[in-house]
Design an enzyme around this catalytic site. Structure first.
Site, short mmCIF file in Angstrom:
data_model
loop_
_atom_site.label_atom_id
_atom_site.label_comp_id
_atom_site.label_asym_id
_atom_site.label_seq_id
_atom_site.Cartn_x
_atom_site.Cartn_y
_atom_site.Cartn_z
N TYR A 183 -0.25 -16.37 3.47
CA TYR A 183 -0.76 -16.05 2.13
C TYR A 183 -2.28 -16.01 2.11
CZ TYR A 183 3.64 -15.31 -0.02
OH TYR A 183 4.84 -14.72 -0.34
N GLN A 237 4.86 -6.34 -11.94
CA GLN A 237 5.56 -6.97 -10.80
C GLN A 237 4.56 -7.33 -9.71
OE1 GLN A 237 9.38 -4.56 -9.90
NE2 GLN A 237 8.13 -3.21 -11.15
N ASP A 267 -1.28 -9.23 -7.53
CA ASP A 267 -2.70 -9.12 -7.13
C ASP A 267 -3.71 -9.44 -8.22
OD1 ASP A 267 -2.71 -6.71 -8.71
OD2 ASP A 267 -1.98 -5.58 -6.97
N HIS A 310 6.05 -11.71 -11.18
CA HIS A 310 6.23 -12.30 -9.84
C HIS A 310 5.11 -13.27 -9.47
CE1 HIS A 310 8.97 -8.65 -8.73
NE2 HIS A 310 9.63 -9.61 -9.32
N CYS A 346 2.52 -26.44 -7.52
CA CYS A 346 3.27 -27.44 -6.76
C CYS A 346 4.70 -26.94 -6.57
CB CYS A 346 3.25 -28.76 -7.53
SG CYS A 346 4.32 -30.02 -6.82
N CYS A 374 1.11 -34.81 -8.44
CA CYS A 374 2.09 -35.74 -7.86
C CYS A 374 1.66 -36.28 -6.49
CB CYS A 374 3.48 -35.11 -7.78
SG CYS A 374 3.61 -33.80 -6.55
N THR A 389 6.76 2.09 -9.92
CA THR A 389 7.78 1.17 -9.43
C THR A 389 9.01 1.95 -8.99
OG1 THR A 389 9.18 -0.74 -9.94
CG2 THR A 389 8.63 0.68 -11.79
P1 OAD Z 1 7.92 -0.37 -4.37
O1 OAD Z 1 7.05 -0.45 -3.14
O2 OAD Z 1 9.38 -0.58 -4.21
O3 OAD Z 1 7.70 1.05 -5.05
C1 OAD Z 1 6.43 1.57 -5.28
C2 OAD Z 1 6.57 2.82 -6.13
O4 OAD Z 1 5.27 3.30 -6.44
C3 OAD Z 1 7.32 3.97 -5.46
O5 OAD Z 1 8.28 4.49 -6.35
C4 OAD Z 1 6.21 5.00 -5.18
O6 OAD Z 1 6.68 6.34 -5.25
C5 OAD Z 1 5.23 4.70 -6.30
N1 OAD Z 1 3.83 5.08 -6.04
C6 OAD Z 1 3.17 5.11 -4.86
N2 OAD Z 1 1.89 5.43 -5.03
C7 OAD Z 1 1.69 5.58 -6.37
C8 OAD Z 1 0.56 5.87 -7.19
N3 OAD Z 1 -0.65 6.08 -6.66
N4 OAD Z 1 0.74 5.93 -8.54
C9 OAD Z 1 1.96 5.71 -9.08
N5 OAD Z 1 3.06 5.43 -8.35
C10 OAD Z 1 2.93 5.35 -7.01
O7 OAD Z 1 7.27 -1.37 -5.41
P2 OAD Z 1 7.90 -2.14 -6.69
O8 OAD Z 1 8.84 -1.25 -7.42
O9 OAD Z 1 6.76 -2.73 -7.39
O10 OAD Z 1 7.44 -8.50 -5.24
O11 OAD Z 1 8.76 -3.28 -6.05
C11 OAD Z 1 8.14 -4.14 -5.14
C12 OAD Z 1 8.22 -5.55 -5.67
O12 OAD Z 1 9.02 -6.23 -4.76
C13 OAD Z 1 6.87 -6.20 -5.72
O13 OAD Z 1 6.60 -6.72 -6.97
C14 OAD Z 1 7.01 -7.28 -4.67
C15 OAD Z 1 8.15 -6.79 -3.80
O14 OAD Z 1 8.81 -7.68 -3.07
C16 OAD Z 1 6.68 -9.60 -4.92
O15 OAD Z 1 5.60 -9.52 -4.40
C17 OAD Z 1 7.28 -10.88 -5.31
#
Ligand code: OAD
Length: 242
Positions: free
Chosen positions: A65, A99, A102, A117, A125, A145, A184
């Site tokens: 991390y 989600q 950052d 997330h 903790c 703690c 997403t």
């Molecule tokens: P994904 O990586 O699954 O999907 C990213 C999406 O963004 C895809 O549909 C791409 O087509 C789209 N994309 C790429 N570039 C883009 C841009 N410049 N503008 C708009 N869209 C674009 O990401 P998430 O759906 O966010 O969790 O799912 C990933 C989640 O699971 C994150 O929150 C993370 C991961 O494990 C944690 O970190 C806990």
């Protein structure tokens, strides 16, 4: 299509923006898997981001991390983050449900952000002590703690999303008048259920994504564009419409 997406916003008093990794793509934030580079390549995700991994080797998880934080520290909000934050001067009750871990929406100036997330730049903790701490202040020991239990404030694989965040998100969606789905893939649950809830409500839903997602056939307007390109245009069109 940009104009139509802007028209909904110009009439809105409570827009909700639901964002995923694509929102931060133009800021250069790597996905979880992309961050597993160099010496991290030899590990599986579950060896770095699960309770089991933390129990087995806390230092390895903390080091991974720290590596991700080093990358995020170099990233800046892009034009899309800035456009959403700038809306607060003209549109009331702007809520961002993200989600992403950052913190770039917050850095851009958005004041009502629900980080589903968590936030990678804070620690908490592992035994549930309530306070969050900016990273670097208490590297290992919980100041409440006293145990060696500090971990990043992010949701690991197999962990539930904080119930209060889901309730606040659902409440924002139920009182919203337009919903934007940005960057997403809609594959990560239960977060994706929030977009499903917005679609069920029957109000306008606008999606911004260069690729189609499971939501694309159901949305009111699908914009096949990058977030950093589409959002400033939508927000600018607001002023043209005024
Ligand atoms: P994904 O990586 O699954 O999907 C990213 C999406 O963004 C895809 O549909 C791409 O087509 C789209 N994309 C790429 N570039 C883009 C841009 N410049 N503008 C708009 N869209 C674009 O990401 P998430 O759906 O966010 O969790 O799912 C990933 C989640 O699971 C994150 O929150 C993370 C991961 O494990 C944690 O970190 C806990």
């Amino acid at each position: 299509m940009i104009r139509e997406a802007g028209q909904y916003l110009s009439k809105s008093h409570s827009p909700v923006f639901f964002t995923g990794a694509g929102m931060s793509q133009e800021s250069g934030v790597p996905t979880f898997r992309d961050a597993m580079e160099g010496l991290w390549k030899r590990f599986k995700p579950e060896e770095l981001a699960t309770q089991e991994a933390f129990k087995k080797d806390r230092q390895r998880v903390r080091d991974f991390y720290e590596h991700r934080r080093d990358i995020v520290r170099k990233c800046r909000p892009n034009a899309g983050h800035t456009a959403i934050a700038g809306l607060e001067s003209t549109v009331s009750n702007v809520v961002v449900i993200t989600q992403n871990v950052d913190g770039l929406h917050q850095s851009a100036g958005s004041t009502s952000v629900i980080p589903l997330h968590g936030n990678i730049m804070e620690d908490r903790c592992n035994h549930g002590c309530p306070e969050r701490h900016p990273v670097g202040k208490h590297p290992a020991t919980c100041p409440q703690c006293g145990r060696n239990s500090m971990r990043p404030d992010v949701v690991w694989f197999g962990e539930p999303i904080d119930e209060e965040m889901m309730i606040r998100s659902a409440a924002a969606i139920l009182t919203s008048d337009v919903f934007y789905i940005i960057g997403t893939s809609g594959c990560v649950y239960p977060a994706a259920n929030l977009a499903g809830l917005a679609l069920q409500m029957g109000g306008p839903v606008i999606e911004i994504n260069p690729e189609r997602s499971p939501f694309s056939d159901e949305v009111t307007v699908f914009l096949p564009l990058r977030a950093g390109k589409a959002l400033p245009k939508i927000c600018r069109s607001l002023f043209d419409l005024a």
